[in-house]
Design an enzyme around this catalytic site. Structure first.
Site, PDB file in Angstrom:
ATOM      1  N   ASP A  55       0.879  -1.400  -0.040  1.00  0.00           N
ATOM      2  CA  ASP A  55      -0.218  -0.272  -0.322  1.00  0.00           C
ATOM      3  C   ASP A  55       1.050   1.466   0.114  1.00  0.00           C
ATOM      4  O   ASP A  55       0.042   1.989  -0.337  1.00  0.00           O
ATOM      5  CB  ASP A  55      -0.553  -0.167   0.970  1.00  0.00           C
ATOM      6  CG  ASP A  55      -2.138  -0.902   1.123  1.00  0.00           C
ATOM      7  OD1 ASP A  55      -2.530  -1.386   0.194  1.00  0.00           O
ATOM      8  OD2 ASP A  55      -2.210  -1.551   2.493  1.00  0.00           O
ATOM      9  N   CYS A  70       9.629   9.015  10.894  1.00  0.00           N
ATOM     10  CA  CYS A  70       9.195   7.823   9.560  1.00  0.00           C
ATOM     11  C   CYS A  70       8.792   7.824   8.377  1.00  0.00           C
ATOM     12  O   CYS A  70       8.482   8.857   7.898  1.00  0.00           O
ATOM     13  CB  CYS A  70       7.725   7.001  10.396  1.00  0.00           C
ATOM     14  SG  CYS A  70       7.837   5.849  11.728  1.00  0.00           S
ATOM     15  N   ASP A 127       1.755  18.437 -36.772  1.00  0.00           N
ATOM     16  CA  ASP A 127       1.343  17.602 -37.886  1.00  0.00           C
ATOM     17  C   ASP A 127       0.225  18.020 -38.401  1.00  0.00           C
ATOM     18  O   ASP A 127      -0.579  18.831 -37.602  1.00  0.00           O
ATOM     19  CB  ASP A 127       1.500  16.120 -38.296  1.00  0.00           C
ATOM     20  CG  ASP A 127       1.577  15.448 -39.504  1.00  0.00           C
ATOM     21  OD1 ASP A 127       1.460  16.007 -40.674  1.00  0.00           O
ATOM     22  OD2 ASP A 127       0.662  14.732 -40.045  1.00  0.00           O
ATOM     23  N   ASP A 132       0.565  11.711 -35.463  1.00  0.00           N
ATOM     24  CA  ASP A 132       0.244  10.283 -36.076  1.00  0.00           C
ATOM     25  C   ASP A 132       0.813   9.236 -35.496  1.00  0.00           C
ATOM     26  O   ASP A 132      -0.065   8.264 -35.006  1.00  0.00           O
ATOM     27  CB  ASP A 132      -0.266   9.902 -37.242  1.00  0.00           C
ATOM     28  CG  ASP A 132       0.800   9.806 -38.679  1.00  0.00           C
ATOM     29  OD1 ASP A 132       1.586   9.573 -37.950  1.00  0.00           O
ATOM     30  OD2 ASP A 132       0.246   9.584 -39.686  1.00  0.00           O
ATOM     31  N   ASP A 155       3.047  11.172  10.869  1.00  0.00           N
ATOM     32  CA  ASP A 155       3.441  10.095  10.165  1.00  0.00           C
ATOM     33  C   ASP A 155       2.359   9.307   9.302  1.00  0.00           C
ATOM     34  O   ASP A 155       2.009  10.081   8.116  1.00  0.00           O
ATOM     35  CB  ASP A 155       4.762   9.194  10.661  1.00  0.00           C
ATOM     36  CG  ASP A 155       4.670   7.779   9.606  1.00  0.00           C
ATOM     37  OD1 ASP A 155       5.599   8.010   8.232  1.00  0.00           O
ATOM     38  OD2 ASP A 155       4.524   7.062   9.794  1.00  0.00           O
TER      39      ASP A 155
END
Length: 757
Positions: free
Chosen positions: A16, A410, A454, A652, A738
């Site tokens: 996590d 931490c 382009d 493209d 923390d």
């Protein structure tokens, strides 16, 4: 010749935060036979390349020993050769002849894919081994992590009750309550130390909790452990939300499809559809696979894939994407991609792979954190020992403060500050049809000072449209009707434009006899008893005399960048039709949005100067470079960079490959699976010029968010460090520096998922 390694991509359950990812990365990287490893906490994935299948088993064992669950991603088989994962794309460009003086040209457009075979998904490898992280699929409150947090909270409440009733047992019951939560944490710290990672948040937590008990602060130690577990749980919830934002796209694809076989339909699982199969899509249904319409015409809501809110009208031979919604009528669709390789699956795969590519800021924070945690341990030891040793201060008081410093220091909030923001930004962009290849590219977007576009298919729609129909001997309607009759059956782009206009005007086309193409000139045929010729002005002049004012009108239309074809009926000039590849509807506003951001724009095109100037003038562009070869475009991009510009090239992604590669950022303009990410750094799924400015704005917003996150992480630590040294706050408020900062940083990053872009 060296054999290719075995490459495997895993979903890591319970990872996590960035500290988790760092532990896994270090533990796996230290194993013999591991060639390459990439771990992303934000995507929850790990990609590893090893010498052989035996080494993969060692990798899986090492990760399980750290307490995480593993399962192969994308249904891939363990031990798949790395070379087999490369996707092949074969693109053939589409040519356009802007002189409508002949129709005997082919205009092929091919798009092939070659993918490694997919095996059945292996079962998830169980064995969390005390890590207290559950699978991601269920509700967070049913996970092992939530159960541990609840158990620790209940133990803490019981300890408070017993301590109140029997004060003499106070320290014992709080120590027992602390151990409920600390033992799994300590096991993780020990496993990490054995894997060569002694400096982890679990180590800091274990030292702080044991030290607190040693100085008779067991009540605070129990509270600190409980708050730590609550913070981890909230961290997991926030991380899960960030991942779910992109994975939720999978829910857009229906589970079943109506397969057409032998004139009958039957319901089958959508993931069982083979390439080439024909499916029936009813009005209001989501399309279950990428494909091409074979029968029917309908308005398709493509918002789930491209972010375009306006339905797109599509008919035979038009592509459709899985997850989009059929609006009006029944469609017969031929499947062009397997379920594992449809548009939505590919978007998810590309974004998750991009999340594994770290940005420069993220790499700096990672390097910094390697020295940060040992530094925190050293700082805690100095705070605990220096005042008592040098100044005769009370040992218990300063050991307590030293332990608080460990908790304040931490690194979780700091380490996650960058990847959380980048992951949210990549997900937010993907849901709006903006794909970016990783954090490094996302950071580069904010530095862009010039964008080279382009013309054909980028600033313009990429196909001609009828702009003018003018009659001379006949009415405009008759000119269009007879010309479209001659063009019936032709696949030439200009012919298709005329037929599309005739269809839009609901004209009934005449039957044409003896229709044939005259090489290099045009078309001839007979309709309704009249002899027809339709072709270039030069060829038409040989069939009939062109009046002077009519010739002047043709020259004026040519000066506007339009291609003119003349209709001659029974030897007399009947009228003309002019066509041009028109600018995209949002091209002018998109370029203006870039100018507002302080970015200069330039057009690079191989088209003739007259057409380029006409389109450029229409769009308000000053810097127009025309009649360029691919190497010329590349040279111009290099020239701009040599002047100190940070250049993005938009094209493209196929014909402009040299210029895309030469630019600081290459952006492919395309749709669906044909986004050509193989040659570009980013892609715009829906052909909106304004999305270039949105990408730059997203990048700038992301970097602001990262700055805010780092300020929150370091600012809270600084405040609590000062208050702890002054004796104002203690252990349990210190843990908020923390866990609290980590949750705040993650939630701040999730603001980037807002629908406002």
């Amino acid at each position: 010749m060296t054999e290719p390694g075995l490459k495997q991509r895993y979903r890591v359950e319970g990872m996590d935060c960035a500290s988790c990812a760092a532990k896994i990365d270090t533990a796996v990287r230290r194993l013999a036979g591991v060639d390459e490893v990439s771990v992303s906490a934000t995507a929850g994935t790990m990609t590893v390349t090893v010498e052989n299948g035996t080494r993969l088993e060692a990798v899986e064992r090492a990760v399980r020993d750290l307490g995480y669950g593993l399962r192969p991603r994308d249904g891939a088989e363990a031990g798949k050769p790395a070379a087999a994962e490369v996707q092949g794309h074969d693109h053939a460009g589409c040519g356009h002849d802007h002189h409508h003086d002949h129709h005997d040209h082919d205009h092929p457009s091919g798009h092939g894919h070659s993918h490694g075979a997919k095996g059945e998904e292996a079962p998830a490898l169980s064995g969390l081994h005390g890590h207290d992280h559950g699978a991601e699929d269920g509700p967070f409150w049913a996970s092992a992590k939530a159960r541990l947090t609840l158990a620790c909270g209940v133990a803490l409440a019981i300890a408070y009750g017993i301590g109140h009733l029997v004060p003499s047992l106070d320290s014992y019951v709080f120590t027992a309550a602390m151990l409920v939560g600390l033992l799994p944490i300590a096991r993780r710290a020990f496993a990490a130390a054995r894997a060569g990672i002694p400096f982890t948040i679990e180590t800091l937590m274990t030292i702080a909790a044991v030290g607190a008990v040693a100085i008779q602060a067991s009540e605070e130690a129990a509270m600190v452990v409980f708050l730590f577990l609550v913070g981890e749980l909230l961290e997991g919830v926030a991380a899960g939300r960030a991942r779910a934002s992109i994975r939720s796209l999978t829910a857009l694809v229906p589970k079943t499809a109506l397969l057409e076989t032998d004139g009958a339909t039957r319901e089958v699982p959508a993931d069982s559809l083979a390439i080439g199969a024909h499916i029936l899509v009813r009005p209001g249904d989501r399309i279950p696979a990428d494909g091409v319409i074979r029968r029917g015409e309908s308005a398709i809501n493509e918002a789930p894939v491209t972010g375009e809110s306006t339905p797109v009208r599509k008919g035979p031979d038009d592509p459709v994407f899985a997850g989009t919604i059929n609006g009006e009528s029944v469609l017969s669709v031929q499947v062009t991609a397997a379920a594992a390789d449809n548009t939505i699956a590919r978007v998810i795969r590309l974004v998750e792979e991009a999340q594994e590519a770290k940005s420069p800021t993220e790499r700096f924070i990672d390097r910094f954190s390697r020295y940060y945690t040992p530094g925190v341990l050293a700082a805690g030891a100095l705070v605990a020992m220096v005042p008592p040793l040098l100044f005769g201060a009370h040992w218990g008081e300063w050991i307590y403060k030293g332990l608080a410093v460990l908790l304040i220091g931490c690194p979780c909030a700091l380490v996650i500050s960058t990847p959380a923001a980048i992951a949210a930004s990549l997900s937010a962009g993907a849901r709006r049809g903006l794909l970016v290849k990783g954090g490094a590219v996302l950071e580069d977007f904010r530095r862009i000072t010039a964008v080279a576009f382009d013309k054909t298919g980028t600033l313009t729609e990429g196909k001609p449209r009828v702009t003018d129909v003018e009659g001379l001997a006949l009415s405009e309607t008759e000119v269009l009707r007879l010309s479209a009759g001659l063009e019936t059956g032709s696949s030439h782009p200009l012919a298709l434009a005329i037929l599309e206009r005739a269809k839009a005007d609901q004209l009934v086309l005449p039957a044409v006899e003896d229709a044939r193409a005259l090489g290099g000139k045009g078309l001839v045929g007979k309709a309704e008893g009249r002899v027809l010729f339709f072709g270039s002005p030069q060829a038409a002049a040989a069939e009939a005399a062109l009046p002077d004012d009519f010739s002047a009108r043709i020259r004026a239309l040519n000066d506007e960048g339009k291609t003119v074809s003349v209709l001659v009926v029974d030897g007399a000039v009947a009228g003309l039709i002019a066509m041009r590849d028109e600018a995209r509807a949002d091209a002018r506003s998109g370029l203006e949005a870039l100018r507002v951001l302080g970015i200069t724009t330039v057009m690079l095109t191989g088209d003739n100067r007259r057409t380029a100037n006409a389109i450029g003038k229409q769009l308000g562009m000053d810097d127009i470079r025309a009649e360029l070869l691919p190497e010329d475009k590349q040279a111009i991009v290099q020239e701009l960079r040599a002047r100190g510009q940070v250049v993005a090239k938009v094209g493209d992604g196929i014909n402009d490959a040299p210029a895309l590669a030469a630019a600081d950022v290459g952006i492919a303009m395309g749709g669906g699976t044909d986004v050509a990410l193989e040659t570009a750094d980013a892609a715009i799924l829906h052909g909106r010029v304004g999305d270039v400015a949105r990408m730059i704005a997203l990048s700038r917003g992301t970097m602001r968010n990262i700055t805010e996150n780092i300020t929150i992480a370091l600012g809270l630590k600084a405040v609590f460090l000062v208050t702890t040294i002054l004796g104002i706050t203690g252990l349990w408020p210190a843990i908020l520096a923390d866990t609290g900062a980590t949750v705040l940083v993650t939630m701040n990053a999730l603001r980037l998922l807002s629908p406002r872009l």
